[in-house]
Design a protein around this motif. Structure first.
Motif, PDB file in Angstrom:
ATOM      1  N   LEU A 334       0.658  -1.262  -0.052  1.00  0.00           N
ATOM      2  CA  LEU A 334      -0.009  -0.108   0.056  1.00  0.00           C
ATOM      3  C   LEU A 334       0.909   1.484  -0.209  1.00  0.00           C
ATOM      4  O   LEU A 334       0.574   2.109  -0.830  1.00  0.00           O
ATOM      5  CB  LEU A 334      -0.829   0.135   1.285  1.00  0.00           C
ATOM      6  CG  LEU A 334      -2.065   1.077   1.387  1.00  0.00           C
ATOM      7  CD1 LEU A 334      -2.908   0.706   0.047  1.00  0.00           C
ATOM      8  CD2 LEU A 334      -3.042   0.746   2.617  1.00  0.00           C
ATOM      9  N   MET A 335       1.964   1.141   0.766  1.00  0.00           N
ATOM     10  CA  MET A 335       2.784   2.298   0.902  1.00  0.00           C
ATOM     11  C   MET A 335       3.609   2.775  -0.659  1.00  0.00           C
ATOM     12  O   MET A 335       3.618   3.679  -1.137  1.00  0.00           O
ATOM     13  CB  MET A 335       4.067   2.021   2.075  1.00  0.00           C
ATOM     14  CG  MET A 335       3.572   2.047   3.051  1.00  0.00           C
ATOM     15  SD  MET A 335       4.860   1.760   4.462  1.00  0.00           S
ATOM     16  CE  MET A 335       5.716   3.189   4.207  1.00  0.00           C
ATOM     17  N   LYS A 336       3.781   1.431  -1.286  1.00  0.00           N
ATOM     18  CA  LYS A 336       4.563   1.624  -2.344  1.00  0.00           C
ATOM     19  C   LYS A 336       3.420   2.325  -3.565  1.00  0.00           C
ATOM     20  O   LYS A 336       3.732   2.969  -4.471  1.00  0.00           O
ATOM     21  CB  LYS A 336       4.948   0.290  -3.048  1.00  0.00           C
ATOM     22  CG  LYS A 336       5.742   0.100  -4.401  1.00  0.00           C
ATOM     23  CD  LYS A 336       6.037  -1.104  -4.713  1.00  0.00           C
ATOM     24  CE  LYS A 336       6.747  -1.605  -5.884  1.00  0.00           C
ATOM     25  NZ  LYS A 336       5.613  -1.326  -7.008  1.00  0.00           N
ATOM     26  N   LEU A 337       2.340   1.636  -3.367  1.00  0.00           N
ATOM     27  CA  LEU A 337       1.241   1.996  -4.424  1.00  0.00           C
ATOM     28  C   LEU A 337       0.894   3.602  -4.154  1.00  0.00           C
ATOM     29  O   LEU A 337       0.802   4.430  -5.009  1.00  0.00           O
ATOM     30  CB  LEU A 337       0.114   1.368  -4.502  1.00  0.00           C
ATOM     31  CG  LEU A 337       0.140  -0.155  -4.829  1.00  0.00           C
ATOM     32  CD1 LEU A 337      -0.971  -0.981  -4.473  1.00  0.00           C
ATOM     33  CD2 LEU A 337       0.443  -0.334  -6.188  1.00  0.00           C
ATOM     34  N   PHE A 338       0.823   4.027  -2.952  1.00  0.00           N
ATOM     35  CA  PHE A 338       0.626   5.466  -2.625  1.00  0.00           C
ATOM     36  C   PHE A 338       1.576   6.274  -2.895  1.00  0.00           C
ATOM     37  O   PHE A 338       1.099   7.417  -3.550  1.00  0.00           O
ATOM     38  CB  PHE A 338       0.409   5.606  -0.908  1.00  0.00           C
ATOM     39  CG  PHE A 338      -1.168   5.531  -0.484  1.00  0.00           C
ATOM     40  CD1 PHE A 338      -1.777   4.402  -0.980  1.00  0.00           C
ATOM     41  CD2 PHE A 338      -1.571   6.364   0.442  1.00  0.00           C
ATOM     42  CE1 PHE A 338      -3.094   4.528  -0.489  1.00  0.00           C
ATOM     43  CE2 PHE A 338      -2.681   6.151   1.254  1.00  0.00           C
ATOM     44  CZ  PHE A 338      -3.597   5.398   0.550  1.00  0.00           C
ATOM     45  N   ASN A 339       2.807   5.984  -2.819  1.00  0.00           N
ATOM     46  CA  ASN A 339       4.068   6.690  -3.392  1.00  0.00           C
ATOM     47  C   ASN A 339       4.095   6.945  -4.840  1.00  0.00           C
ATOM     48  O   ASN A 339       4.100   7.967  -5.362  1.00  0.00           O
ATOM     49  CB  ASN A 339       5.365   6.226  -2.941  1.00  0.00           C
ATOM     50  CG  ASN A 339       5.570   6.306  -1.352  1.00  0.00           C
ATOM     51  OD1 ASN A 339       5.025   7.538  -0.941  1.00  0.00           O
ATOM     52  ND2 ASN A 339       5.986   5.572  -0.808  1.00  0.00           N
ATOM     53  N   GLU A 340       3.632   5.797  -5.583  1.00  0.00           N
ATOM     54  CA  GLU A 340       3.412   5.883  -6.921  1.00  0.00           C
ATOM     55  C   GLU A 340       2.498   6.893  -7.568  1.00  0.00           C
ATOM     56  O   GLU A 340       2.721   7.709  -8.509  1.00  0.00           O
ATOM     57  CB  GLU A 340       2.945   4.483  -7.753  1.00  0.00           C
ATOM     58  CG  GLU A 340       4.235   3.595  -7.803  1.00  0.00           C
ATOM     59  CD  GLU A 340       3.556   2.131  -8.501  1.00  0.00           C
ATOM     60  OE1 GLU A 340       2.536   2.331  -9.261  1.00  0.00           O
ATOM     61  OE2 GLU A 340       4.115   1.228  -8.023  1.00  0.00           O
ATOM     62  N   VAL A 341       1.416   7.028  -6.878  1.00  0.00           N
ATOM     63  CA  VAL A 341       0.367   7.992  -7.342  1.00  0.00           C
ATOM     64  C   VAL A 341       0.422   9.550  -6.598  1.00  0.00           C
ATOM     65  O   VAL A 341      -0.288  10.281  -6.777  1.00  0.00           O
ATOM     66  CB  VAL A 341      -1.064   7.328  -7.029  1.00  0.00           C
ATOM     67  CG1 VAL A 341      -1.398   6.252  -7.850  1.00  0.00           C
ATOM     68  CG2 VAL A 341      -1.243   7.094  -5.352  1.00  0.00           C
ATOM     69  N   GLY A 342       1.758   9.439  -6.026  1.00  0.00           N
ATOM     70  CA  GLY A 342       1.784  10.944  -5.377  1.00  0.00           C
ATOM     71  C   GLY A 342       1.177  11.191  -4.075  1.00  0.00           C
ATOM     72  O   GLY A 342       1.079  12.470  -3.674  1.00  0.00           O
ATOM     73  N   ILE A 343       0.827  10.204  -3.289  1.00  0.00           N
ATOM     74  CA  ILE A 343       0.190  10.457  -1.892  1.00  0.00           C
ATOM     75  C   ILE A 343       1.298  10.162  -0.867  1.00  0.00           C
ATOM     76  O   ILE A 343       1.822   9.063  -0.919  1.00  0.00           O
ATOM     77  CB  ILE A 343      -0.920   9.496  -1.714  1.00  0.00           C
ATOM     78  CG1 ILE A 343      -2.023   9.668  -2.505  1.00  0.00           C
ATOM     79  CG2 ILE A 343      -1.505   9.721  -0.275  1.00  0.00           C
ATOM     80  CD1 ILE A 343      -3.318   8.683  -2.505  1.00  0.00           C
ATOM     81  N   ASP A 344       1.901  11.036  -0.124  1.00  0.00           N
ATOM     82  CA  ASP A 344       2.937  10.914   0.792  1.00  0.00           C
ATOM     83  C   ASP A 344       2.563  10.229   2.001  1.00  0.00           C
ATOM     84  O   ASP A 344       1.803  10.529   2.806  1.00  0.00           O
ATOM     85  CB  ASP A 344       3.108  12.394   1.262  1.00  0.00           C
ATOM     86  CG  ASP A 344       4.737  12.609   1.745  1.00  0.00           C
ATOM     87  OD1 ASP A 344       4.830  11.414   2.783  1.00  0.00           O
ATOM     88  OD2 ASP A 344       5.350  13.490   1.898  1.00  0.00           O
ATOM     89  N   THR A 345       3.314   8.996   1.957  1.00  0.00           N
ATOM     90  CA  THR A 345       2.697   8.189   3.030  1.00  0.00           C
ATOM     91  C   THR A 345       3.230   8.522   4.569  1.00  0.00           C
ATOM     92  O   THR A 345       3.080   8.249   5.597  1.00  0.00           O
ATOM     93  CB  THR A 345       3.113   6.670   2.707  1.00  0.00           C
ATOM     94  OG1 THR A 345       4.682   6.816   2.454  1.00  0.00           O
ATOM     95  CG2 THR A 345       2.608   5.870   1.674  1.00  0.00           C
ATOM     96  N   ASN A 346       4.342   9.462   4.279  1.00  0.00           N
ATOM     97  CA  ASN A 346       4.663  10.115   5.791  1.00  0.00           C
ATOM     98  C   ASN A 346       3.580  10.883   6.519  1.00  0.00           C
ATOM     99  O   ASN A 346       3.482  11.028   7.594  1.00  0.00           O
ATOM    100  CB  ASN A 346       5.825  11.036   5.611  1.00  0.00           C
ATOM    101  CG  ASN A 346       7.062  10.126   4.997  1.00  0.00           C
ATOM    102  OD1 ASN A 346       7.351   9.281   5.606  1.00  0.00           O
ATOM    103  ND2 ASN A 346       7.766  10.756   4.201  1.00  0.00           N
ATOM    104  N   TYR A 347       2.532  11.498   5.643  1.00  0.00           N
ATOM    105  CA  TYR A 347       1.375  11.924   6.236  1.00  0.00           C
ATOM    106  C   TYR A 347       0.021  11.592   5.931  1.00  0.00           C
ATOM    107  O   TYR A 347      -0.989  11.804   6.665  1.00  0.00           O
ATOM    108  CB  TYR A 347       1.212  13.497   5.749  1.00  0.00           C
ATOM    109  CG  TYR A 347       2.682  14.265   5.961  1.00  0.00           C
ATOM    110  CD1 TYR A 347       2.900  14.853   7.418  1.00  0.00           C
ATOM    111  CD2 TYR A 347       3.916  14.406   5.076  1.00  0.00           C
ATOM    112  CE1 TYR A 347       4.260  15.337   7.530  1.00  0.00           C
ATOM    113  CE2 TYR A 347       4.885  15.018   5.321  1.00  0.00           C
ATOM    114  CZ  TYR A 347       5.192  15.304   6.481  1.00  0.00           C
ATOM    115  OH  TYR A 347       6.430  16.052   6.736  1.00  0.00           O
TER     116      TYR A 347
END
Length: 430
Positions: A334-347
């Motif tokens: 999920l973290m990998k996919l979020f980062n792919e679409v530009g959703i910052d997983t840190n926040y």
């Protein structure tokens, strides 16, 4: 010259929804209530972000502190003339009960977590530092502030006094359970405090309960259990805490990177730099925090702007159950996919855990354990509660932990249709 405890010309009373009235007869207590540091507690909510879930939960640390004082005042009245009770400790108990939470910061626990602060240390600093509270306490004696701080730190030599403020059946818990139940509108936190107070007895080291009051104590412990899981650990409240924590982390990171805020975080500078003075700390309350959050809704930084807008307008993160034993592979994906679409997983992706120990017996050698509850048997013997109560025995030493994964559902819903969005939804839907 010994301190003469000056009484008010006329007793002062506060109308209270939980205890009906809070009675003040001692000028020392009245003057402590009037200090700037104690009045600040009106601007710090008792339950942090719980008002997002239970809209009545707007009560303050000020309310609660008066309530704890009142319970201790009533216990002391019951203890008068009994063996083991030294009435020379009366003002110390009342002062410690009143001031036990004076060091809480805004949105207490989230605030502490981000900036590595400890409200009990700040409480002691306020009591012993250059404050109005310290000046009032010093009228008793030069070492009286130190004694009050020791009671709150649980290091004071008279353990009976400490147990009134901090034990498994202390005035703090007895007030907040009833007060929080009242303001949230739930029925879980109610128990028969009148009965418990009537069967309390002082011993050399702590308060104990007559065996005849065991069922009232069982009810109190189960009330506490229900309040933790139905109110204190409510997942919606925790979602608001997650966003609050992310706002503070983001603001700190931007400050450290040299970002130019359109509303400079002046009140936060010392927190971001890790050199908070007592004056800086006392200048912070929830009205200050909300002022900055409201202004940061218009910042140029998209993440800070979005998080503050979410918090102020209650557009909270959604959540799903998370199993820490089997869920980490999916979390990594999920973290990998979020980062792919530009959703910052840190926040925008967070696993939050809550755990509660509703009752625990003393474990020698373990730090931080509260004094267990002892029953006074008819023959004068003291028996630890879980040895007599099957209800308490069934939950003794058992820690329940709950894990949730929080994410912004609107960000996911607004993604363009495709394999990535489809896979993200598959993971989130289990």
């Amino acid at each position: 010259m010994a301190y003469v405890n000056e009484q008010l010309h006329e007793e002062k009373v506060f109308k209270d929804p939980v205890h009906r009235y809070v009675h003040v007869r001692d000028k020392l207590i009245w003057d402590l209530i009037g200090t700037a540091e104690f009045q600040r507690l009106r601007r710090v909510r008792q339950l942090g972000t719980t008002f997002f879930t239970f809209h009545g939960a707007e009560h303050s640390r000020f309310n609660h502190s008066l309530g704890v004082y009142e319970i201790i005042r009533r216990i002391i009245d019951i203890f008068q003339g009994r063996e083991h009770w030294d009435n020379s400790e009366r003002l110390l108990c009342l002062s410690a009960g009143l001031l036990h939470d004076v060091g809480h910061g805004p949105f207490s626990h989230s605030f502490e977590k981000v900036f590595q602060l400890d409200h009990e240390k700040w409480t002691r600093a306020i009591i012993t530092g250059d404050t109005e509270i310290n000046k009032v306490l010093k009228r008793v004696s030069d070492d009286f502030p130190k004694k009050v701080a020791e009671v709150i730190a649980k290091t004071y030599e008279n353990k009976l006094v400490v147990s009134l403020i901090s034990s498994q059946i202390d005035a703090d818990r007895m007030d907040y359970l009833q007060r929080d139940a009242f303001y949230t509108g739930v029925s879980y936190g109610h128990f028969d405090m009148e009965r418990i107070l009537r069967v309390m007895r002082p011993t050399e080291d702590q308060v104990v309960i007559k065996k005849s009051g065991m069922h009232a104590v069982e009810d109190y412990i189960m009330s506490r259990y229900q309040m933790y899981w139905q109110v204190y650990f409510h997942p919606v409240t925790r979602s608001a805490e997650v966003i609050l924590t992310k706002i503070l982390h983001r603001a700190k990171k931007l400050y450290q990177e040299g970002y130019r805020f359109s509303m400079e975080p002046t009140h936060f500078y010392s927190l971001f730099n890790g050199n908070v003075s007592l004056k800086d700390y006392l200048a912070l309350d929830e009205s200050v925090m909300l002022f900055f959050f409201q202004n940061w809704m218009h910042e140029n930084d998209a993440i800070l702007k979005d998080l503050c807008t979410r918090f102020m307008n209650r557009n909270l993160f959604k959540y799903i159950e998370f199993n820490p034993n089997s869920g980490y592979m999916k979390l990594m994906e999920l973290m990998k996919l979020f980062n792919e679409v530009g959703i910052d997983t840190n926040y925008y992706l967070e696993v939050d855990s809550s755990s509660d120990l509703p009752y625990d017996f003393y474990r020698p050698g373990e730090e931080g354990e509260r004094i267990p509850i002892y029953l006074l048997m008819p023959n004068g013997e003291l028996r630890e509660l879980s040895r007599e109560s099957e209800i308490v025995e069934s939950i003794s030493g058992k820690k329940r932990t709950d894990h949730k994964l929080y994410y912004p559902v609107d960000f996911v819903d607004n993604l363009p249709e495709g394999d990535v969005k489809k896979r993200i939804k598959e993971i989130l839907q289990g």
